[in-house]
Design a protein around this motif. Structure first.
Motif, PDB file in Angstrom:
ATOM      1  N   SER A 268       0.822  -1.210   0.000  1.00  0.00           N
ATOM      2  CA  SER A 268       0.000   0.000   0.000  1.00  0.00           C
ATOM      3  C   SER A 268       0.852   1.255   0.000  1.00  0.00           C
ATOM      4  CB  SER A 268      -0.934   0.012   1.223  1.00  0.00           C
ATOM      5  OG  SER A 268      -0.176  -0.020   2.422  1.00  0.00           O
ATOM      6  N   GLU A 269       2.084   1.138   0.506  1.00  0.00           N
ATOM      7  CA  GLU A 269       2.992   2.284   0.540  1.00  0.00           C
ATOM      8  C   GLU A 269       4.435   1.822   0.370  1.00  0.00           C
ATOM      9  OE1 GLU A 269       2.806   5.303   3.833  1.00  0.00           O
ATOM     10  OE2 GLU A 269       4.877   4.640   4.148  1.00  0.00           O
ATOM     11  N   TYR A 270       5.173   2.563  -0.457  1.00  0.00           N
ATOM     12  CA  TYR A 270       6.612   2.336  -0.618  1.00  0.00           C
ATOM     13  C   TYR A 270       7.345   3.546  -0.071  1.00  0.00           C
ATOM     14  CZ  TYR A 270       5.473  -1.657  -3.562  1.00  0.00           C
ATOM     15  OH  TYR A 270       5.001  -2.860  -4.019  1.00  0.00           O
ATOM     16  N   LYS A 271       8.332   3.304   0.771  1.00  0.00           N
ATOM     17  CA  LYS A 271       9.029   4.381   1.475  1.00  0.00           C
ATOM     18  C   LYS A 271      10.213   4.885   0.652  1.00  0.00           C
ATOM     19  CE  LYS A 271       7.914   2.858   6.196  1.00  0.00           C
ATOM     20  NZ  LYS A 271       6.985   1.770   5.810  1.00  0.00           N
ATOM     21  N   LEU A 272      10.294   6.211   0.495  1.00  0.00           N
ATOM     22  CA  LEU A 272      11.400   6.867  -0.207  1.00  0.00           C
ATOM     23  C   LEU A 272      12.131   7.779   0.769  1.00  0.00           C
ATOM     24  CD1 LEU A 272      13.063   7.961  -2.610  1.00  0.00           C
ATOM     25  CD2 LEU A 272      11.136   9.432  -3.182  1.00  0.00           C
ATOM     26  N   SER A 273      13.408   7.536   0.954  1.00  0.00           N
ATOM     27  CA  SER A 273      14.216   8.312   1.905  1.00  0.00           C
ATOM     28  C   SER A 273      14.922   9.473   1.229  1.00  0.00           C
ATOM     29  CB  SER A 273      15.261   7.396   2.557  1.00  0.00           C
ATOM     30  OG  SER A 273      16.107   8.137   3.420  1.00  0.00           O
ATOM     31  N   VAL A 274      14.881  10.640   1.886  1.00  0.00           N
ATOM     32  CA  VAL A 274      15.569  11.839   1.431  1.00  0.00           C
ATOM     33  C   VAL A 274      16.162  12.545   2.652  1.00  0.00           C
ATOM     34  CG1 VAL A 274      15.361  14.052   0.234  1.00  0.00           C
ATOM     35  CG2 VAL A 274      14.003  12.122  -0.521  1.00  0.00           C
ATOM     36  N   VAL A 275      17.382  13.040   2.529  1.00  0.00           N
ATOM     37  CA  VAL A 275      18.063  13.673   3.656  1.00  0.00           C
ATOM     38  C   VAL A 275      17.473  15.031   4.003  1.00  0.00           C
ATOM     39  CG1 VAL A 275      20.261  14.714   4.376  1.00  0.00           C
ATOM     40  CG2 VAL A 275      20.233  12.448   3.347  1.00  0.00           C
ATOM     41  N   VAL A 276      17.111  15.812   2.994  1.00  0.00           N
ATOM     42  CA  VAL A 276      16.737  17.212   3.204  1.00  0.00           C
ATOM     43  C   VAL A 276      15.223  17.393   3.171  1.00  0.00           C
ATOM     44  CG1 VAL A 276      18.913  18.084   2.297  1.00  0.00           C
ATOM     45  CG2 VAL A 276      17.000  17.662   0.736  1.00  0.00           C
ATOM     46  N   GLY A 277      14.793  18.646   3.258  1.00  0.00           N
ATOM     47  CA  GLY A 277      13.383  18.967   3.283  1.00  0.00           C
ATOM     48  C   GLY A 277      12.785  19.122   1.894  1.00  0.00           C
ATOM     49  N   PRO A 278      11.461  19.341   1.819  1.00  0.00           N
ATOM     50  CA  PRO A 278      10.764  19.402   0.531  1.00  0.00           C
ATOM     51  C   PRO A 278      10.996  20.677  -0.258  1.00  0.00           C
ATOM     52  CG  PRO A 278       9.229  19.794   2.335  1.00  0.00           C
ATOM     53  CD  PRO A 278      10.531  19.401   2.964  1.00  0.00           C
ATOM     54  N   ASN A 279      11.547  21.721   0.374  1.00  0.00           N
ATOM     55  CA  ASN A 279      11.691  23.011  -0.301  1.00  0.00           C
ATOM     56  C   ASN A 279      13.040  23.163  -0.990  1.00  0.00           C
ATOM     57  OD1 ASN A 279      13.072  23.100   2.166  1.00  0.00           O
ATOM     58  ND2 ASN A 279      12.963  25.334   2.257  1.00  0.00           N
ATOM     59  N   THR A 280      13.687  22.066  -1.309  1.00  0.00           N
ATOM     60  CA  THR A 280      14.984  22.054  -1.977  1.00  0.00           C
ATOM     61  C   THR A 280      14.856  21.364  -3.330  1.00  0.00           C
ATOM     62  OG1 THR A 280      15.571  19.913  -1.019  1.00  0.00           O
ATOM     63  CG2 THR A 280      16.143  21.874   0.268  1.00  0.00           C
ATOM     64  N   PRO A 281      15.778  21.591  -4.267  1.00  0.00           N
ATOM     65  CA  PRO A 281      15.744  20.837  -5.526  1.00  0.00           C
ATOM     66  C   PRO A 281      15.738  19.328  -5.305  1.00  0.00           C
ATOM     67  CG  PRO A 281      17.231  22.693  -5.731  1.00  0.00           C
ATOM     68  CD  PRO A 281      16.826  22.641  -4.284  1.00  0.00           C
ATOM     69  N   TRP A 282      16.486  18.879  -4.333  1.00  0.00           N
ATOM     70  CA  TRP A 282      16.541  17.463  -3.967  1.00  0.00           C
ATOM     71  C   TRP A 282      15.155  16.971  -3.532  1.00  0.00           C
ATOM     72  CZ3 TRP A 282      21.153  15.937  -0.298  1.00  0.00           C
ATOM     73  CH2 TRP A 282      21.232  14.549  -0.141  1.00  0.00           C
ATOM     74  N   GLY A 283      14.541  17.688  -2.614  1.00  0.00           N
ATOM     75  CA  GLY A 283      13.215  17.304  -2.134  1.00  0.00           C
ATOM     76  C   GLY A 283      12.154  17.409  -3.211  1.00  0.00           C
ATOM     77  N   MET A 284      12.245  18.443  -4.045  1.00  0.00           N
ATOM     78  CA  MET A 284      11.283  18.612  -5.127  1.00  0.00           C
ATOM     79  C   MET A 284      11.427  17.497  -6.162  1.00  0.00           C
ATOM     80  SD  MET A 284      11.725  22.747  -5.422  1.00  0.00           S
ATOM     81  CE  MET A 284      10.730  22.986  -6.887  1.00  0.00           C
ATOM     82  N   GLY A 285      12.665  17.064  -6.395  1.00  0.00           N
ATOM     83  CA  GLY A 285      12.887  15.943  -7.309  1.00  0.00           C
ATOM     84  C   GLY A 285      12.292  14.657  -6.771  1.00  0.00           C
TER      85      GLY A 285
END
Length: 349
Positions: free
Chosen positions: A22-39
């Motif tokens: 039902s859910e797949y977990k995606l890990s990201v170091v930074v927050g959503p307001n960065t290019p990394w988080g937006m990607g």
């Protein structure tokens, strides 16, 4: 016999379908307001679209899955605790020594050099190594060139760095690099950095402008001196856990791969927006994406940040100081991979 075969096929298909969570977990170091988080968010959206809703990815921002210990992320991916990750090669390098290729100081002077290595034989060799270690690499993203900031003074020469307490990520090569340059490096997870800067526990740090320095407004924490030296670049890798990847049928794997490539191109353009020759801004404009800050250096100056750009001669002095670091770590990484990377860069010139 045909009826039995048909029943068998439907049973197999049913088992495959039942494997979707039902859910797949995606890990990201930074927050959503960065290019990394937006990607990361764009990747999750594209996967949902391209798999017809079969694969529902939830993005866990700011290191939620690894409790702030960012160098543990690759271990979570390979063991299946995280189904997906968009990880920095820096954070994964303690477990994957080959990724220290991107941590070699002053090894990638231009974006063209980096692109050539990622797309060349060295990049393919790195992806193959990740597969051997339990991850399925899907695409190259980017956090950007790492620039130096501090609260004390302009940094133009190695002498200016003497004794400054500089935060670095927990990869040993960064400790070696900043010690060679005369600084006092302190390993610290990103979750602790903002408080440490505010309290004066550390005096400086190194991170990309578009990816970290601007989104986190580091000048408000006293980081009012920036040195633009492009000493290390920070690629990202869109990847799946091999354990999770094996549960997907081929058509779903294909859809996820396509989503990763599309999201990575978008994410890399966000990270380079205003920092390259204009290619990234033009690409984003073609997608209808509005970039608020088209000249990051001018924006930083407008916020009271003093930007120092060392001359080629001054950069040469920094490079001379870290020659021993490059030699030692080239041996640790593996001479063959370094030779491959040099050849990739040469072919691109």
């Amino acid at each position: 016999m045909r009826r039995l075969l048909a029943v068998g096929v439907w049973l197999v298909l049913g088992l495959v379908f039942a494997q979707f969570k039902s859910e797949y977990k995606l890990s990201v170091v930074v927050g959503p307001n960065t290019p990394w988080g937006m990607g990361a968010q764009r990747f999750a959206e594209l996967v949902g679209e391209k798999t017809g809703g079969k694969v529902n990815i939830k993005v866990y921002y700011a290191g939620q899955l690894f409790a702030g210990q960012q160098t543990n992320e690759f271990q979570l991916l390979r063991t299946g605790v995280a189904d997906f990750a968009i990880g920095s090669t820096i954070n994964w390098s303690p477990q994957v020594k080959e990724l220290n290729l991107f941590n070699l100081p002053f090894f990638f002077p231009t974006y063209k050099d980096l692109d050539a290595v990622e797309e060349g034989q060295a990049g393919r060799a790195i992806f193959q190594r990740l597969r051997q270690l339990g991850a399925e690499p899907l695409a190259w993203g980017e956090n950007g060139y790492r620039q130096l900031t501090n609260s004390k003074r302009p940094i133009r020469t190695p002498e200016d760095l003497q004794g400054l307490k500089i935060r670095v990520v927990g990869a040993p090569i960064f400790i070696d690099t900043f010690r060679a340059l005369g600084a006092n490096p302190t390993s610290m997870n990103w979750a602790e950095v903002l408080t440490a800067l505010q309290q004066g526990v550390i005096e400086g740090q190194e991170n990309p402008i578009v990816g970290v320095i601007i989104p986190y407004k580091l000048w408000e924490l006293g980081q009012r001196h920036l040195t633009l030296w492009n000493y290390v670049i920070d690629p990202l890798i869109f990847a799946a856990s091999a354990q999770t990847w094996r549960t997907f049928p081929p058509e779903v794997q294909k859809a996820i791969q396509e989503a990763a490539l599309e999201a990575a191109r978008y994410q890399k353009a966000l990270a380079r927006a205003g920092m390259d020759d204009g290619t990234s801004l033009r690409y984003l404009a073609s997608l209808g994406v509005k970039v608020e800050i088209t000249d990051p250096l001018a924006y930083l100056r407008s916020q009271g940040v003093q930007v120092t750009i060392p001359t080629p001669l001054e950069l040469g002095r920094f490079r001379d100081r870290v020659t021993g670091v490059v030699q030692r770590w080239a041996n640790e990484i593996g001479g063959t991979l370094v030779v491959m990377a040099e050849a990739d860069k040469k072919r691109a010139r």
